[in-house]
Design a protein around this motif. Structure first.
Motif, PDB file in Angstrom:
ATOM      1  N   GLY A   1       0.829  -1.213   0.000  1.00 49.38           N
ATOM      2  CA  GLY A   1       0.000   0.000   0.000  1.00 49.38           C
ATOM      3  C   GLY A   1       0.849   1.243   0.000  1.00 49.38           C
ATOM      4  O   GLY A   1       1.820   1.346   0.753  1.00 49.38           O
ATOM      5  N   LEU A   2       0.498   2.162  -0.877  1.00 49.82           N
ATOM      6  CA  LEU A   2       1.180   3.454  -0.912  1.00 49.82           C
ATOM      7  C   LEU A   2       0.221   4.445  -0.257  1.00 49.82           C
ATOM      8  O   LEU A   2      -0.851   4.717  -0.793  1.00 49.82           O
ATOM      9  N   LEU A   3       0.600   4.935   0.901  1.00 49.24           N
ATOM     10  CA  LEU A   3      -0.304   5.792   1.665  1.00 49.24           C
ATOM     11  C   LEU A   3       0.196   7.225   1.662  1.00 49.24           C
ATOM     12  O   LEU A   3       1.395   7.471   1.797  1.00 49.24           O
ATOM     13  N   GLY A   4      -0.730   8.118   1.543  1.00 51.58           N
ATOM     14  CA  GLY A   4      -0.350   9.524   1.579  1.00 51.58           C
ATOM     15  C   GLY A   4      -1.551  10.391   1.326  1.00 51.58           C
ATOM     16  O   GLY A   4      -2.550   9.925   0.765  1.00 51.58           O
ATOM     17  N   PRO A   5      -1.476  11.651   1.732  1.00 50.10           N
ATOM     18  CA  PRO A   5      -2.611  12.541   1.489  1.00 50.10           C
ATOM     19  C   PRO A   5      -2.706  12.916   0.007  1.00 50.10           C
ATOM     20  O   PRO A   5      -1.794  12.595  -0.764  1.00 50.10           O
ATOM     21  N   SER A   6      -3.779  13.585  -0.381  1.00 53.49           N
ATOM     22  CA  SER A   6      -3.936  14.030  -1.775  1.00 53.49           C
ATOM     23  C   SER A   6      -2.743  14.900  -2.151  1.00 53.49           C
ATOM     24  O   SER A   6      -2.304  15.734  -1.353  1.00 53.49           O
TER      25      SER A   6
ATOM     26  N   CYS B   1      -2.991  -4.819   3.453  1.00 57.56           N
ATOM     27  CA  CYS B   1      -1.588  -4.710   3.014  1.00 57.56           C
ATOM     28  C   CYS B   1      -0.625  -5.524   3.863  1.00 57.56           C
ATOM     29  O   CYS B   1      -0.700  -5.512   5.088  1.00 57.56           O
ATOM     30  N   ASP B   2       0.304  -6.187   3.165  1.00 56.13           N
ATOM     31  CA  ASP B   2       1.400  -6.853   3.863  1.00 56.13           C
ATOM     32  C   ASP B   2       2.409  -5.802   4.308  1.00 56.13           C
ATOM     33  O   ASP B   2       2.987  -5.901   5.373  1.00 56.13           O
ATOM     34  N   ARG B   3       2.633  -4.823   3.447  1.00 58.86           N
ATOM     35  CA  ARG B   3       3.533  -3.717   3.784  1.00 58.86           C
ATOM     36  C   ARG B   3       2.938  -2.423   3.244  1.00 58.86           C
ATOM     37  O   ARG B   3       2.176  -2.438   2.270  1.00 58.86           O
ATOM     38  N   VAL B   4       3.301  -1.326   3.863  1.00 61.52           N
ATOM     39  CA  VAL B   4       2.858  -0.013   3.383  1.00 61.52           C
ATOM     40  C   VAL B   4       4.065   0.918   3.316  1.00 61.52           C
ATOM     41  O   VAL B   4       5.082   0.686   3.972  1.00 61.52           O
TER      42      VAL B   4
END
Lengths: 233, 279
Positions: B31-36, B196-199
């Motif tokens: 997973g790639l997490l981040g705000p807009s 997610c396994d990793r983010v």
């Protein structure tokens, strides 16, 4: 180009064409016009060749050119083009599939319109060859502009001038009555005039060469549009 | 399966990605997490060949970014983005049949995937008659019907109702079970924690932290222990040398009914790492 993918796009676009009122009625417009012209004055005999060719021009602008341009624009506007280009289908598969639908609809509209005006000698070999070149010219214009326009609404900006210039060219004789006028001399090099000469039996190598030059010019528009679209991202 | 090294992308004067590195293994959900505006969608577009990188290297499934246009590359990708769309005038079946034929997938897959997302009864309905959640499920069917090796999902459940979100999560878990490599972007922390396994935390074009959600939550946990007493009272003490005696005693204290360490949510970890809320 892959024939299975071309046929898949053809099938999809055929269904879309039949369910899109704007596109579907564009096939009927020339037929209505032909029915109207064909029954105008039964005692006057055959319809003047200029009017026959104008009906041909209406078929090619409203079905071939406008249909192709609208279908491409709609794919752009609704972001469905992205999905197709992210699949194994190439832009050539896409254009070929759409072109097949447009060619089918053009043939139906043209054949029905000519049947309705009861034009004798229309389907001569020379005339068919000339019509094929004219069809390629309008199809290329539709593809080229369709690649660039981002919405269906924008297509009308191109449709009106193209229809006026290339679809109604012989109409200039009603607007400019002076035979040697420069506008009429220029118009005589436009594609539809070549088809008029061919239909009247006055066509020779020159008319076919001029039509081929227009096809080449329209092809260069397609290539330019491709390049521009590629550089746009 | 996915190798990204020093990936850069610039739009005019704006540096969308300032050199990011990450790897995703076969069958992993990353997973790639981040705000807009953090660069998530740009990363997905670079990985799917929609954008060309300005620097760095990308390799997906053994193919370098120069060859992302090849049919052999796109044939093994499943893409679901926020811009994915369907042909509204056509039926659900017509839409999926088109892509089945383009990918050369077997005939039965259309019914199979529709069954999985609970849309078997809607297959002859025009797409224009479907709800937003149903359309998103059809889009997911479109992305998976050719059984891709790698899937890129950009905000797959953004603005969807809980039932549809649950259906999509179930389908993604099935795909994960089948060994599909999935890379998704989201700012839904529950989704990331569940799937997610990793983010990786992407912030202003830079990856600030990478790891398994549970490991990150553990790494950034508050160093506090909550002791709950039978009279309802709660005492919070630091988990340090100074309180070690008290904590040991609490284990045998019958009036203590609960001893709990608070783990931060992934959103709280993100804030701790980047100093920004994940919205």
């Amino acid at each position: 180009m892959n024939i299975t993918r071309v046929m898949a796009i053809f099938e999809k676009d055929y269904k879309e064409f039949m369910r899109n009122m704007m596109l579907f009625t564009s096939v009927l417009i020339p037929m209505v016009l032909a029915a109207f012209f064909g029954r105008m004055d039964p005692e006057a005999g055959a319809l003047p060749s200029e009017l026959v060719i104008i009906i041909v021009g209406v078929v090619f602008t409203s079905v071939t050119f406008s249909g192709m341009m609208t279908m491409m624009a709609e794919e752009n506007e609704k972001d469905t083009l992205r999905g197709l280009l992210q699949s194994p289908a190439s832009i050539l598969d896409l254009i070929a599939g759409k072109s097949l639908v447009i060619i089918l609809m053009t043939v139906i509209s043209l054949a029905a319109s000519i049947f309705l005006i009861e034009s004798d000698g229309f389907w001569s070999l020379e005339n068919i060859a000339g019509l094929m070149l004219l069809g390629i010219f309008f199809l290329n214009l539709g593809i080229g502009i369709g690649l660039l326009v981002k919405s269906v609404a924008t297509t009308s900006v191109y449709l009106i001038p193209i229809m006026f210039l290339f679809g109604f060219t012989p109409y200039i004789e009603f607007l400019v009555t002076e035979e040697d006028h420069i506008a009429r001399q220029i118009a005589e090099y436009f594609p539809l005039y070549q088809n008029l000469y061919i239909y009247n039996g006055d066509g020779g190598a020159a008319e076919f060469l001029i039509l081929l030059a227009w096809v080449a010019a329209s092809l260069s528009i397609v290539l330019w549009a491709f390049k521009r679209r590629k550089s746009d991202g | 399966m996915i190798h990204v090294t020093d990936l850069k992308k610039t739009f005019g004067n704006e540096h969308a990605l300032k050199g990011i590195d990450f790897e995703v293994g076969k069958g992993e959900v990353f997973g790639l997490l981040g705000p807009s505006g953090s660069g998530k969608t740009t990363t997905i577009k670079l990985l799917t060949g929609e954008f060309r990188p300005d620097g760095g290297d990308i390799e997906v499934n053994g193919t370098g970014s120069r060859h992302f246009g090849r049919t052999s590359y796109v044939r093994n990708l499943g893409i679901l983005s926020d811009k994915s769309a369907l042909y509204e005038r056509l039926t659900v079946r017509d839409n999926l049949e088109l892509f089945r034929k383009l990918y050369g997938a077997p005939k039965q897959v259309v019914d199979e995937v529709l069954d999985k997302v609970g849309l078997a009864d809607e297959k002859d309905k025009r797409v224009s008659k479907l709800s937003k959640g149903m359309k998103q499920r059809v889009l997911l069917c479109k992305a998976v019907l050719h059984k891709p090796d790698v899937m890129f999902l950009d905000e797959p459940t953004s603005a969807l109702d809980p039932t549809t979100t649950e259906k999509i999560h179930e389908m993604l878990e099935d795909l994960k079970g089948e060994g599909t490599t999935i890379m998704l972007t989201t700012h839904n922390m529950d989704e990331a924690t569940r799937l997610c396994d990793r983010v990786a935390f992407l912030h202003e074009g830079v990856i600030k932290e990478t790891g398994a959600p549970e490991v990150l939550r553990h790494k950034y946990k508050r160093n506090e222990v909550h002791l709950t007493y039978e009279d309802g009272g709660v005492r919070t003490v630091g988990r340090d040398e100074e309180n070690s005696g008290l904590l040991r005693a609490a284990l045998f204290d019958e009036s203590v009914i609960d001893i709990r360490t608070d783990f931060p949510t992934l959103g709280e970890v993100f804030k701790k790492v980047t100093g920004k809320e994940l919205v």
